[in-house]
Design a protein around this motif. Structure first.
Motif, PDB file in Angstrom:
ATOM      1  N   ARG A  27      38.622  38.051  51.019  1.00 33.68           N
ATOM      2  CA  ARG A  27      37.202  37.744  51.179  1.00 33.68           C
ATOM      3  C   ARG A  27      36.804  36.863  50.011  1.00 33.68           C
ATOM      4  O   ARG A  27      37.373  36.960  48.925  1.00 33.68           O
ATOM      5  CB  ARG A  27      36.361  39.023  51.161  1.00 33.68           C
ATOM      6  N   GLY A  28      35.828  36.033  50.209  1.00 32.41           N
ATOM      7  CA  GLY A  28      35.400  35.106  49.164  1.00 32.41           C
ATOM      8  C   GLY A  28      34.859  35.760  47.919  1.00 32.41           C
ATOM      9  O   GLY A  28      34.951  35.211  46.830  1.00 32.41           O
ATOM     10  N   ASP A  29      34.294  36.975  48.056  1.00 27.36           N
ATOM     11  CA  ASP A  29      33.706  37.656  46.913  1.00 27.36           C
ATOM     12  C   ASP A  29      34.627  38.710  46.297  1.00 27.36           C
ATOM     13  O   ASP A  29      34.260  39.411  45.378  1.00 27.36           O
ATOM     14  CB  ASP A  29      32.387  38.310  47.314  1.00 27.36           C
ATOM     15  N   GLU A  30      35.842  38.791  46.783  1.00 29.67           N
ATOM     16  CA  GLU A  30      36.806  39.777  46.306  1.00 29.67           C
ATOM     17  C   GLU A  30      37.407  39.318  44.975  1.00 29.67           C
ATOM     18  O   GLU A  30      37.719  38.145  44.794  1.00 29.67           O
ATOM     19  CB  GLU A  30      37.908  39.910  47.366  1.00 29.67           C
ATOM     20  N   ASP A  31      37.582  40.238  44.053  1.00 29.67           N
ATOM     21  CA  ASP A  31      38.169  39.932  42.754  1.00 29.67           C
ATOM     22  C   ASP A  31      39.648  39.598  42.956  1.00 29.67           C
ATOM     23  O   ASP A  31      40.427  40.449  43.396  1.00 29.67           O
ATOM     24  CB  ASP A  31      38.002  41.121  41.812  1.00 29.67           C
ATOM     25  N   LEU A  32      40.017  38.378  42.646  1.00 31.76           N
ATOM     26  CA  LEU A  32      41.400  37.930  42.836  1.00 31.76           C
ATOM     27  C   LEU A  32      42.387  38.778  42.044  1.00 31.76           C
ATOM     28  O   LEU A  32      43.483  39.072  42.524  1.00 31.76           O
ATOM     29  CB  LEU A  32      41.554  36.476  42.394  1.00 31.76           C
ATOM     30  N   ARG A  33      41.993  39.166  40.847  1.00 39.25           N
ATOM     31  CA  ARG A  33      42.911  39.919  39.984  1.00 39.25           C
ATOM     32  C   ARG A  33      43.281  41.250  40.615  1.00 39.25           C
ATOM     33  O   ARG A  33      44.454  41.620  40.642  1.00 39.25           O
ATOM     34  CB  ARG A  33      42.288  40.134  38.608  1.00 39.25           C
ATOM     35  N   ALA A  34      42.302  41.945  41.133  1.00 42.90           N
ATOM     36  CA  ALA A  34      42.555  43.257  41.743  1.00 42.90           C
ATOM     37  C   ALA A  34      43.224  43.112  43.109  1.00 42.90           C
ATOM     38  O   ALA A  34      44.185  43.813  43.414  1.00 42.90           O
ATOM     39  CB  ALA A  34      41.252  44.034  41.874  1.00 42.90           C
ATOM     40  N   ALA A  35      42.709  42.191  43.918  1.00 46.32           N
ATOM     41  CA  ALA A  35      43.215  42.036  45.282  1.00 46.32           C
ATOM     42  C   ALA A  35      44.673  41.564  45.313  1.00 46.32           C
ATOM     43  O   ALA A  35      45.431  41.948  46.199  1.00 46.32           O
ATOM     44  CB  ALA A  35      42.344  41.062  46.057  1.00 46.32           C
ATOM     45  N   LEU A  36      45.049  40.754  44.343  1.00 43.05           N
ATOM     46  CA  LEU A  36      46.397  40.203  44.318  1.00 43.05           C
ATOM     47  C   LEU A  36      47.291  40.884  43.293  1.00 43.05           C
ATOM     48  O   LEU A  36      48.416  40.451  43.053  1.00 43.05           O
ATOM     49  CB  LEU A  36      46.337  38.691  44.048  1.00 43.05           C
ATOM     50  N   ASP A  37      46.768  41.933  42.672  1.00 42.98           N
ATOM     51  CA  ASP A  37      47.502  42.709  41.677  1.00 42.98           C
ATOM     52  C   ASP A  37      48.023  41.816  40.545  1.00 42.98           C
ATOM     53  O   ASP A  37      49.200  41.877  40.175  1.00 42.98           O
ATOM     54  CB  ASP A  37      48.648  43.481  42.336  1.00 42.98           C
ATOM     55  N   LEU A  38      47.114  40.983  40.014  1.00 44.25           N
ATOM     56  CA  LEU A  38      47.459  40.096  38.909  1.00 44.25           C
ATOM     57  C   LEU A  38      47.071  40.768  37.599  1.00 44.25           C
ATOM     58  O   LEU A  38      45.914  41.158  37.421  1.00 44.25           O
ATOM     59  CB  LEU A  38      46.713  38.764  39.021  1.00 44.25           C
ATOM     60  N   ASP A  39      48.019  40.916  36.691  1.00 43.78           N
ATOM     61  CA  ASP A  39      47.652  41.451  35.384  1.00 43.78           C
ATOM     62  C   ASP A  39      47.034  40.320  34.563  1.00 43.78           C
ATOM     63  O   ASP A  39      46.939  39.179  35.026  1.00 43.78           O
ATOM     64  CB  ASP A  39      48.850  42.107  34.696  1.00 43.78           C
ATOM     65  N   SER A  40      46.606  40.632  33.365  1.00 41.04           N
ATOM     66  CA  SER A  40      45.889  39.635  32.560  1.00 41.04           C
ATOM     67  C   SER A  40      46.749  38.408  32.260  1.00 41.04           C
ATOM     68  O   SER A  40      46.256  37.284  32.256  1.00 41.04           O
ATOM     69  CB  SER A  40      45.359  40.253  31.273  1.00 41.04           C
ATOM     70  N   MET A  41      48.036  38.624  32.034  1.00 42.70           N
ATOM     71  CA  MET A  41      48.925  37.494  31.753  1.00 42.70           C
ATOM     72  C   MET A  41      49.124  36.631  32.998  1.00 42.70           C
ATOM     73  O   MET A  41      49.134  35.403  32.909  1.00 42.70           O
ATOM     74  CB  MET A  41      50.261  38.010  31.219  1.00 42.70           C
ATOM     75  N   ASP A  42      49.282  37.269  34.149  1.00 50.50           N
ATOM     76  CA  ASP A  42      49.407  36.518  35.406  1.00 50.50           C
ATOM     77  C   ASP A  42      48.164  35.663  35.637  1.00 50.50           C
ATOM     78  O   ASP A  42      48.268  34.505  36.013  1.00 50.50           O
ATOM     79  CB  ASP A  42      49.585  37.455  36.602  1.00 50.50           C
ATOM     80  N   PHE A  43      46.995  36.262  35.408  1.00 46.08           N
ATOM     81  CA  PHE A  43      45.762  35.517  35.643  1.00 46.08           C
ATOM     82  C   PHE A  43      45.627  34.372  34.648  1.00 46.08           C
ATOM     83  O   PHE A  43      45.211  33.268  35.019  1.00 46.08           O
ATOM     84  CB  PHE A  43      44.532  36.433  35.583  1.00 46.08           C
TER      85      PHE A  43
END
Length: 79
Positions: A27-43
């Motif tokens: 969804r457009g308003d979904e947090d990419l970090r949480a939705a895609l399981d990106l840690d801080s380094m990945d982001f």
């Protein structure tokens, strides 16, 4: 850069960081970090990749604007 260009760029950069991630399923308003399981380094690598591939600097202060797909597209497209 158009919104479609920004979406394509984001998907390409993301493929190098999280190959199984699918931007189209978010969804457009979904947090990419949480939705895609990106840690801080990945982001951080994602933002650095966007900056490098777009040829535009993305200051650290602007990083929160890229947390959602809507925010990311709004940030990259008009630039």
């Amino acid at each position: 850069m158009t919104e479609d260009d920004a979406r394509t760029l984001a998907a390409e950069v993301l493929a190098g960081i999280a190959p199984d991630a699918d931007l189209a399923s978010l969804r457009g308003d979904e947090d990419l970090r949480a939705a895609l399981d990106l840690d801080s380094m990945d982001f951080l690598n994602f933002v650095a990749g966007l900056s490098e591939r777009s040829g535009r600097p993305i200051p650290e202060a602007d990083t929160p604007r890229l947390y959602t797909l809507h925010g990311l597209l709004a940030y990259l497209a008009p630039r």
